[in-house]
Design an enzyme around this catalytic site. Sequence first.
Site, PDB file in Angstrom:
ATOM      1  N   LYS A 139       8.428  10.705   1.931  1.00 50.77           N
ATOM      2  CA  LYS A 139       9.647  11.262   2.503  1.00 50.77           C
ATOM      3  C   LYS A 139      10.514  10.144   3.031  1.00 50.77           C
ATOM      4  CE  LYS A 139       9.567  10.449   6.334  1.00 50.77           C
ATOM      5  NZ  LYS A 139       9.506   9.144   7.075  1.00 50.77           N
TER       6      LYS A 139
ATOM      7  N   TYR B  72      11.178  15.117   9.961  1.00 47.72           N
ATOM      8  CA  TYR B  72       9.983  15.896  10.343  1.00 47.72           C
ATOM      9  C   TYR B  72      10.392  17.187  11.032  1.00 47.72           C
ATOM     10  CZ  TYR B  72       6.775  12.023   9.400  1.00 47.72           C
ATOM     11  OH  TYR B  72       6.039  11.041   8.787  1.00 47.72           O
TER      12      TYR B  72
HETATM   13  P1  NDP Z   1       7.344  -1.000   4.838  1.00 49.72           P
HETATM   14  O1  NDP Z   1       8.534  -1.834   5.114  1.00 49.72           O
HETATM   15  O2  NDP Z   1       6.139  -1.211   5.693  1.00 49.72           O
HETATM   16  O3  NDP Z   1       6.872  -1.158   3.334  1.00 49.72           O
HETATM   17  C1  NDP Z   1       7.746  -0.994   2.252  1.00 49.72           C
HETATM   18  C2  NDP Z   1       7.261  -1.847   1.094  1.00 49.72           C
HETATM   19  O4  NDP Z   1       8.164  -1.663   0.016  1.00 49.72           O
HETATM   20  C3  NDP Z   1       7.270  -3.341   1.379  1.00 49.72           C
HETATM   21  O5  NDP Z   1       6.084  -3.798   1.983  1.00 49.72           O
HETATM   22  C4  NDP Z   1       7.456  -3.939   0.002  1.00 49.72           C
HETATM   23  O6  NDP Z   1       6.187  -4.005  -0.633  1.00 49.72           O
HETATM   24  C5  NDP Z   1       8.252  -2.865  -0.751  1.00 49.72           C
HETATM   25  N1  NDP Z   1       9.664  -3.232  -0.935  1.00 49.72           N
HETATM   26  C6  NDP Z   1      10.278  -3.384  -2.138  1.00 49.72           C
HETATM   27  N2  NDP Z   1      11.557  -3.719  -1.981  1.00 49.72           N
HETATM   28  C7  NDP Z   1      11.780  -3.812  -0.658  1.00 49.72           C
HETATM   29  C8  NDP Z   1      12.923  -4.148   0.124  1.00 49.72           C
HETATM   30  N3  NDP Z   1      14.113  -4.435  -0.438  1.00 49.72           N
HETATM   31  N4  NDP Z   1      12.816  -4.143   1.473  1.00 49.72           N
HETATM   32  C9  NDP Z   1      11.641  -3.833   2.058  1.00 49.72           C
HETATM   33  N5  NDP Z   1      10.516  -3.499   1.365  1.00 49.72           N
HETATM   34  C10 NDP Z   1      10.586  -3.500   0.013  1.00 49.72           C
HETATM   35  O7  NDP Z   1       7.825   0.511   4.920  1.00 49.72           O
HETATM   36  P2  NDP Z   1       6.945   1.791   5.230  1.00 49.72           P
HETATM   37  O8  NDP Z   1       5.646   1.708   4.539  1.00 49.72           O
HETATM   38  O9  NDP Z   1       6.947   2.047   6.685  1.00 49.72           O
HETATM   39  O10 NDP Z   1       7.861   2.939   4.560  1.00 49.72           O
HETATM   40  C11 NDP Z   1       7.885   3.144   3.166  1.00 49.72           C
HETATM   41  C12 NDP Z   1       8.249   4.614   2.882  1.00 49.72           C
HETATM   42  O11 NDP Z   1       7.255   5.435   3.467  1.00 49.72           O
HETATM   43  C13 NDP Z   1       9.578   5.061   3.489  1.00 49.72           C
HETATM   44  O12 NDP Z   1      10.239   5.903   2.593  1.00 49.72           O
HETATM   45  C14 NDP Z   1       9.193   5.810   4.750  1.00 49.72           C
HETATM   46  O13 NDP Z   1      10.100   6.836   5.075  1.00 49.72           O
HETATM   47  C15 NDP Z   1       7.843   6.379   4.340  1.00 49.72           C
HETATM   48  N6  NDP Z   1       6.963   6.535   5.501  1.00 49.72           N
HETATM   49  C16 NDP Z   1       6.277   7.711   5.641  1.00 49.72           C
HETATM   50  C17 NDP Z   1       5.430   7.917   6.694  1.00 49.72           C
HETATM   51  C18 NDP Z   1       4.633   9.165   6.802  1.00 49.72           C
HETATM   52  O14 NDP Z   1       3.962   9.365   7.809  1.00 49.72           O
HETATM   53  N7  NDP Z   1       4.647  10.031   5.789  1.00 49.72           N
HETATM   54  C19 NDP Z   1       5.269   6.897   7.748  1.00 49.72           C
HETATM   55  C20 NDP Z   1       5.945   5.648   7.455  1.00 49.72           C
HETATM   56  C21 NDP Z   1       6.772   5.513   6.379  1.00 49.72           C
HETATM   57  P3  NDP Z   1       5.764  -5.265  -1.535  1.00 49.72           P
HETATM   58  O15 NDP Z   1       5.840  -6.452  -0.626  1.00 49.72           O
HETATM   59  O16 NDP Z   1       4.399  -4.916  -1.962  1.00 49.72           O
HETATM   60  O17 NDP Z   1       6.756  -5.341  -2.664  1.00 49.72           O
END
Ligand code: NDP
Length: 378
Positions: A139, A223
């Site tokens: 989401k 949420y």
């Molecule tokens: P993070 O920033 O921790 O991770 C995102 C990952 O995406 C990065 O580590 C990177 O992985 C990759 N990525 C690729 N391009 C980019 C960019 N331009 N900028 C930043 N990251 C990039 O985010 P979250 O894990 O917190 O969030 C990711 C998704 O999950 C969102 O859509 C958020 O809304 C959702 N979310 C859902 C939650 C839930 O409880 N359901 C809780 C937290 C988030 P790599 O280095 O491997 O390329």
Amino acid sequence: MPLSRRDFVKLGAVGLAAQWVPGGLMLPGGAQSGAAPSGGRPIGYAVVGLGRIAGHYIDGAKLSPHSKITALVSGHRDKAERMAAQYGVPTDSIYSYEDFDRIASNRAVDAVIVCLPNSMHAEYTIRGAKAGKHVLCEKPMAISSAECAQMIDACNVAHVKLMIAYRLHYEPITLKALDMVRSGRLGRLQLMEGAFGFPIGANEWRTNKALAGGGSVFDVGIYCVNAFRMFAGEEPVGIQGQVSTLDKGDPRFAEVEENVAWTMRFPSGVMATGTSTYGSYMGGFCRLHGQSGWLDVSPYGYQGMRVQGWCAAGADAGGSMVTIDETSEELDPLQFTHETDHFSQCILENRTPTTPGEEGLADLVCIEQIYKSAGVNL
Ligand code: NDP
């Protein structure tokens, strides 16, 4: 602001649940789309984007009987190799974003989990579907309802399933609260309140509008929007929002607002008020007020969910306090395991997930209305 006819048409136009053809659909290059794995093996998942939420899926899958992480997709090969070694993923199942489409020929991958910043969800869902893989997408589903519709279409065309990762729909304590509402324990539902927020760090992609789509409603307010729709059991007919930023010079809020407040009116007359923020700690909750009782469902974390309230009706005639937490009936708090297993079982048994793409689209229609009525251009 009433939802326009066009908003309803958007919802209706994609109202058909994703279809699946037994045995799957053969794609160019020999990849088979939508086929359930043979031999009783668990569903194999490729995790796309190795950030915070990806770690929760990987940990959740370790405890799952039906789901296994079999591939990783990352912009950082070194990180992906470290994680692959840790979780037993073969190095030839590590992909970059550029060569992601090669995943079509990896038979150990049945589905992808899209864990990327919000604006990348549509692209990787559509590319995942074209590669013949089912898609579990975080989401918010995307940054616009138009993108959501394209994602649903792409999955329908490819005969793969699409589920949006609304983890609380699979969380047993939240489901107990939903049972209480639906079985009439609170009497007729009248009003709902909800909130969720946290102080956002500097340089987070969440404050970059191009990556996030908008502010805290896209991230955490969603949420509340989703809970209101779930507990009301109907779609809103009127939505009104307002936004504010306390310190206009704060660089975190150069592109997205700090605070959002909104109201939603449902056809039955039930109303809801929601707030979300990137400015302060606000534990997520939904408070439900019925004619015969109230319930608080909180705090929307990954564990420690709790339902607390008071009911005048039903088994507790005379009125009594209600508490449901993880110690009640030994309810299992493994949210990511429940969520992934639900999708795996939908794939194995050819069922539509409880939160298909249409659920993500409905929330995006509401979010667009919140911002539009607040005078914010997305
Ligand atoms: P993070 O920033 O921790 O991770 C995102 C990952 O995406 C990065 O580590 C990177 O992985 C990759 N990525 C690729 N391009 C980019 C960019 N331009 N900028 C930043 N990251 C990039 O985010 P979250 O894990 O917190 O969030 C990711 C998704 O999950 C969102 O859509 C958020 O809304 C959702 N979310 C859902 C939650 C839930 O409880 N359901 C809780 C937290 C988030 P790599 O280095 O491997 O390329």
